[in-house]
Scaffold this motif. Structure first.
Motif, PDB file in Angstrom:
ATOM      1  N   GLU A   1      16.784  13.408  -5.240  1.00  0.00           N
ATOM      2  CA  GLU A   1      16.553  12.165  -5.975  1.00  0.00           C
ATOM      3  C   GLU A   1      16.487  10.960  -5.057  1.00  0.00           C
ATOM      4  O   GLU A   1      15.851   9.945  -5.387  1.00  0.00           O
ATOM      5  N   THR A   2      17.112  11.057  -3.875  1.00  0.00           N
ATOM      6  CA  THR A   2      17.146   9.891  -2.991  1.00  0.00           C
ATOM      7  C   THR A   2      15.781   9.546  -2.415  1.00  0.00           C
ATOM      8  O   THR A   2      15.598   8.434  -1.897  1.00  0.00           O
ATOM      9  N   ALA A   3      14.812  10.457  -2.494  1.00  0.00           N
ATOM     10  CA  ALA A   3      13.452  10.112  -2.058  1.00  0.00           C
ATOM     11  C   ALA A   3      12.935   8.929  -2.865  1.00  0.00           C
ATOM     12  O   ALA A   3      12.256   8.039  -2.328  1.00  0.00           O
ATOM     13  N   ALA A   4      13.247   8.904  -4.154  1.00  0.00           N
ATOM     14  CA  ALA A   4      12.804   7.794  -5.005  1.00  0.00           C
ATOM     15  C   ALA A   4      13.481   6.490  -4.597  1.00  0.00           C
ATOM     16  O   ALA A   4      12.875   5.410  -4.653  1.00  0.00           O
ATOM     17  N   ARG A   5      14.726   6.560  -4.174  1.00  0.00           N
ATOM     18  CA  ARG A   5      15.428   5.356  -3.729  1.00  0.00           C
ATOM     19  C   ARG A   5      14.794   4.798  -2.457  1.00  0.00           C
ATOM     20  O   ARG A   5      14.672   3.581  -2.298  1.00  0.00           O
ATOM     21  N   VAL A   6      14.424   5.703  -1.540  1.00  0.00           N
ATOM     22  CA  VAL A   6      13.792   5.256  -0.304  1.00  0.00           C
ATOM     23  C   VAL A   6      12.456   4.580  -0.606  1.00  0.00           C
ATOM     24  O   VAL A   6      12.098   3.569   0.017  1.00  0.00           O
ATOM     25  N   ALA A   7      11.714   5.128  -1.573  1.00  0.00           N
ATOM     26  CA  ALA A   7      10.454   4.505  -1.978  1.00  0.00           C
ATOM     27  C   ALA A   7      10.701   3.105  -2.537  1.00  0.00           C
ATOM     28  O   ALA A   7       9.976   2.151  -2.209  1.00  0.00           O
ATOM     29  N   ALA A   8      11.727   2.966  -3.369  1.00  0.00           N
ATOM     30  CA  ALA A   8      12.058   1.648  -3.916  1.00  0.00           C
ATOM     31  C   ALA A   8      12.494   0.697  -2.814  1.00  0.00           C
ATOM     32  O   ALA A   8      12.170  -0.499  -2.838  1.00  0.00           O
TER      33      ALA A   8
ATOM     34  N   THR B   1       1.390  -7.183  -8.752  1.00  0.00           N
ATOM     35  CA  THR B   1       0.934  -8.049  -9.837  1.00  0.00           C
ATOM     36  C   THR B   1       2.084  -8.657 -10.627  1.00  0.00           C
ATOM     37  O   THR B   1       1.850  -9.469 -11.525  1.00  0.00           O
ATOM     38  N   GLY B   2       3.324  -8.257 -10.311  1.00  0.00           N
ATOM     39  CA  GLY B   2       4.474  -8.732 -11.085  1.00  0.00           C
ATOM     40  C   GLY B   2       4.827  -7.815 -12.229  1.00  0.00           C
ATOM     41  O   GLY B   2       5.841  -8.023 -12.900  1.00  0.00           O
ATOM     42  N   THR B   3       3.985  -6.809 -12.489  1.00  0.00           N
ATOM     43  CA  THR B   3       4.256  -5.818 -13.539  1.00  0.00           C
ATOM     44  C   THR B   3       4.999  -4.624 -12.928  1.00  0.00           C
ATOM     45  O   THR B   3       5.090  -4.492 -11.713  1.00  0.00           O
ATOM     46  N   PRO B   4       5.547  -3.728 -13.766  1.00  0.00           N
ATOM     47  CA  PRO B   4       6.304  -2.595 -13.220  1.00  0.00           C
ATOM     48  C   PRO B   4       5.491  -1.761 -12.237  1.00  0.00           C
ATOM     49  O   PRO B   4       4.327  -1.429 -12.491  1.00  0.00           O
ATOM     50  N   ILE B   5       6.117  -1.451 -11.114  1.00  0.00           N
ATOM     51  CA  ILE B   5       5.509  -0.613 -10.082  1.00  0.00           C
ATOM     52  C   ILE B   5       6.026   0.808 -10.260  1.00  0.00           C
ATOM     53  O   ILE B   5       7.234   1.051 -10.188  1.00  0.00           O
ATOM     54  N   SER B   6       5.134   1.743 -10.510  1.00  0.00           N
ATOM     55  CA  SER B   6       5.517   3.143 -10.685  1.00  0.00           C
ATOM     56  C   SER B   6       5.092   3.938  -9.459  1.00  0.00           C
ATOM     57  O   SER B   6       3.926   3.909  -9.063  1.00  0.00           O
ATOM     58  N   LEU B   7       6.050   4.641  -8.851  1.00  0.00           N
ATOM     59  CA  LEU B   7       5.806   5.451  -7.666  1.00  0.00           C
ATOM     60  C   LEU B   7       6.120   6.906  -7.985  1.00  0.00           C
ATOM     61  O   LEU B   7       7.162   7.199  -8.600  1.00  0.00           O
ATOM     62  N   MET B   8       5.262   7.822  -7.558  1.00  0.00           N
ATOM     63  CA  MET B   8       5.453   9.239  -7.845  1.00  0.00           C
ATOM     64  C   MET B   8       5.364  10.061  -6.568  1.00  0.00           C
ATOM     65  O   MET B   8       4.517   9.828  -5.712  1.00  0.00           O
ATOM     66  N   ILE B   9       6.270  11.043  -6.453  1.00  0.00           N
ATOM     67  CA  ILE B   9       6.310  11.970  -5.326  1.00  0.00           C
ATOM     68  C   ILE B   9       6.342  13.384  -5.905  1.00  0.00           C
ATOM     69  O   ILE B   9       7.284  13.743  -6.623  1.00  0.00           O
ATOM     70  N   GLU B  10       5.337  14.172  -5.607  1.00  0.00           N
ATOM     71  CA  GLU B  10       5.287  15.534  -6.148  1.00  0.00           C
ATOM     72  C   GLU B  10       6.189  16.469  -5.345  1.00  0.00           C
ATOM     73  O   GLU B  10       6.318  16.348  -4.125  1.00  0.00           O
TER      74      GLU B  10
ATOM     75  N   THR C   1       0.848  -1.189   0.000  1.00  0.00           N
ATOM     76  CA  THR C   1       0.000   0.000   0.000  1.00  0.00           C
ATOM     77  C   THR C   1       0.883   1.238   0.000  1.00  0.00           C
ATOM     78  O   THR C   1       2.087   1.169   0.287  1.00  0.00           O
ATOM     79  N   ALA C   2       0.289   2.384  -0.288  1.00  0.00           N
ATOM     80  CA  ALA C   2       1.036   3.643  -0.232  1.00  0.00           C
ATOM     81  C   ALA C   2       1.557   3.887   1.177  1.00  0.00           C
ATOM     82  O   ALA C   2       2.648   4.444   1.365  1.00  0.00           O
ATOM     83  N   GLU C   3       0.809   3.471   2.184  1.00  0.00           N
ATOM     84  CA  GLU C   3       1.241   3.647   3.568  1.00  0.00           C
ATOM     85  C   GLU C   3       2.501   2.842   3.865  1.00  0.00           C
ATOM     86  O   GLU C   3       3.349   3.267   4.670  1.00  0.00           O
ATOM     87  N   ASP C   4       2.649   1.672   3.219  1.00  0.00           N
ATOM     88  CA  ASP C   4       3.854   0.868   3.415  1.00  0.00           C
ATOM     89  C   ASP C   4       5.097   1.603   2.939  1.00  0.00           C
ATOM     90  O   ASP C   4       6.191   1.414   3.488  1.00  0.00           O
ATOM     91  N   VAL C   5       4.954   2.426   1.928  1.00  0.00           N
ATOM     92  CA  VAL C   5       6.068   3.208   1.386  1.00  0.00           C
ATOM     93  C   VAL C   5       6.237   4.503   2.167  1.00  0.00           C
ATOM     94  O   VAL C   5       7.358   4.932   2.466  1.00  0.00           O
ATOM     95  N   GLN C   6       5.108   5.127   2.517  1.00  0.00           N
ATOM     96  CA  GLN C   6       5.148   6.439   3.169  1.00  0.00           C
ATOM     97  C   GLN C   6       5.894   6.417   4.492  1.00  0.00           C
ATOM     98  O   GLN C   6       6.587   7.380   4.850  1.00  0.00           O
ATOM     99  N   VAL C   7       5.787   5.337   5.239  1.00  0.00           N
ATOM    100  CA  VAL C   7       6.417   5.278   6.553  1.00  0.00           C
ATOM    101  C   VAL C   7       7.930   5.448   6.457  1.00  0.00           C
ATOM    102  O   VAL C   7       8.565   6.042   7.352  1.00  0.00           O
ATOM    103  N   TRP C   8       8.527   4.977   5.360  1.00  0.00           N
ATOM    104  CA  TRP C   8       9.972   5.123   5.173  1.00  0.00           C
ATOM    105  C   TRP C   8      10.315   6.486   4.606  1.00  0.00           C
ATOM    106  O   TRP C   8      11.335   7.085   4.977  1.00  0.00           O
ATOM    107  N   LEU C   9       9.481   7.008   3.718  1.00  0.00           N
ATOM    108  CA  LEU C   9       9.713   8.349   3.179  1.00  0.00           C
ATOM    109  C   LEU C   9       9.650   9.406   4.277  1.00  0.00           C
ATOM    110  O   LEU C   9      10.396  10.390   4.256  1.00  0.00           O
ATOM    111  N   ASP C  10       8.770   9.216   5.241  1.00  0.00           N
ATOM    112  CA  ASP C  10       8.651  10.180   6.334  1.00  0.00           C
ATOM    113  C   ASP C  10       9.935  10.267   7.150  1.00  0.00           C
ATOM    114  O   ASP C  10      10.231  11.309   7.749  1.00  0.00           O
TER     115      ASP C  10
ATOM    116  N   VAL D   1       3.595   9.871  -1.393  1.00  0.00           N
ATOM    117  CA  VAL D   1       3.800   8.972  -2.526  1.00  0.00           C
ATOM    118  C   VAL D   1       2.468   8.487  -3.095  1.00  0.00           C
ATOM    119  O   VAL D   1       1.487   8.316  -2.364  1.00  0.00           O
ATOM    120  N   ARG D   2       2.427   8.305  -4.409  1.00  0.00           N
ATOM    121  CA  ARG D   2       1.292   7.697  -5.095  1.00  0.00           C
ATOM    122  C   ARG D   2       1.781   6.470  -5.858  1.00  0.00           C
ATOM    123  O   ARG D   2       2.814   6.523  -6.530  1.00  0.00           O
TER     124      ARG D   2
END
Length: 373
Positions: A136-143, A83-92, A37-46, A65-66
């Motif tokens: 740019e490292t925000a994207a790395r943390v999301a990954a 789903t096994g397909t590419p996961i795209s994450l965006m941070i405005e 979920t987005a929350e699973d990613v957000q906790v690390w971005l915070d 993150v979206r």
């Protein structure tokens, strides 16, 4: 510009600039069926987010993150799953102040990537450094948040162990303190020392360096490959790709040069769960392959190059000038680097796990090892 992707089976491509409308990443190769979920990613971005104290940049970014693709939810899954397909994450980006950089639009900041970027491409984004910005490292943390989902049974954690000349006392090390004192410091007695040092540095308009240490506990023996696929080589490359990183150590690192062979060799005995090591000078990697011990990495970060003290430089016209960098900058990048180093460790290990599983089917051939996780 090429080389915006790292990893082999777990592949991460980051995109976006510091002062563009958004940044993010595309993760290819993530297995299907993982809860995400987005929350699973957000906790690390915070934990990496700017503006959370007087000793970090005051840029106010929510880093919300979206998830744009690669996740699906219906009544059969019980929640969003990959789903096994590419996961795209965006941070405005929401708090750009590009005017802060107008004075360096034609000048090369000392210590920054301005000059080599211009020499290579003939054009550069001077607004915060564009792609060379630590934004740019925000994207790395999301990954890294997604990578942690792949690493079932593996704990990745990091700490700030040195700011300037002031290092923690390992006899007072307490992992439980690292996320509670604002400095990721495992030695609470060092916190006031760091505060005094940083206050002096900040008031002087200068900056200071730092060392971050991370470890991964629960990595089984067998990940990595000899020679050109060494786990420690992949880790070193990943860590050195982080902005401002200038040195990497695995295990004892450079200190091993002062040891004898007897001191450096991690002796082994049989324990209740298989082979038991009596020390970990190797940092959990032997011959490029994980040994089953904690994987330990340290990264040295240089002082922030953006400082208020005037420094000598040149501009695009070849004129010699003096320049002071205005704007909002971290006096010590190491404070916010801990989540980034953790993320890179997680991404490399997720890739190593998937490669190991693809080559061996996940089996391990050492006593007590399952190689799976």
């Amino acid at each position: 510009m090429s080389h915006n992707t790292f990893g082999h089976l777990f592949r991460v491509t980051t995109w976006g600039e510091s002062h563009g409308p958004a940044l993010g990443c595309v993760i290819d190769g993530c297995p299907a069926g993982l809860s995400l979920t987005a929350e699973d990613v957000q906790v690390w971005l915070d934990q990496r987010r700017p503006g959370q104290g007087k000793f970090v940049t005051q840029r106010q970014e929510p880093d919300a993150v979206r998830i744009l693709s690669g996740v699906f939810e219906d009544e059969r899954t019980g929640g969003p799953v990959t789903t096994g397909t590419p996961i795209s994450l965006m941070i405005e980006n929401t708090d750009q102040r590009s005017k802060d950089y107008s004075e360096i639009a034609r000048a090369f900041r000392p210590g920054h990537a301005d000059w080599p970027y211009f020499a290579k491409y003939g054009v550069r984004d001077y607004r915060g450094g564009g792609r060379s910005s630590a934004r740019e490292t925000a994207a790395r943390v999301a990954a890294g948040a997604v990578a942690r989902k792949v690493l079932d049974g593996v704990t990745v954690r990091g700490a700030l162990v040195q700011i300037g000349p002031h290092a923690v006392d390992r006899d007072r090390w307490d992992w439980d303190q690292t996320r509670e004192n604002g400095f990721w410091c495992p030695d609470t007695a060092m916190v006031p020392v760091w505060e005094e040092h940083l206050e002096t540095i900040r008031k002087a308009g200068s900056s200071t360096g730092a060392v971050v240490e991370v470890e991964a506990v629960g990595v089984p023996a067998g990940w990595g490959a000899p020679l050109y696929g060494k786990l420690d080589a992949e880790l070193a490359a990943a860590m050195m790709s982080i902005n401002a990183a200038k040195g990497v150590e695995i295990g004892a690192g450079f200190a091993s040069a002062a040891l004898t062979g007897e001191e450096n060799a991690d002796q082994m005995r049989m324990g209740n769960d298989g082979i038991a090591f009596q020390s970990n000078k190797a940092g959990g990697v032997l011959g490029g392959i994980s040994s089953g011990q904690p994987v330990v990495v340290r990264v040295a970060f240089k002082p922030t190059s953006s400082i208020l003290t005037p420094r000598q430089t040149v501009n695009e016209a070849g004129e010699e000038i003096e320049l002071r960098t205005k704007g909002r900058h971290d006096p010590c990048v190491g404070i916010r680097a801990v989540p980034v180093v953790e993320a890179m460790l997680a991404c490399v290990l997720a890739d190593a796990f998937l490669r190991h599983r693809g080559q061996t089917g996940g089996g391990a051939f050492a006593p007590g090892g399952d190689g799976r996780r």
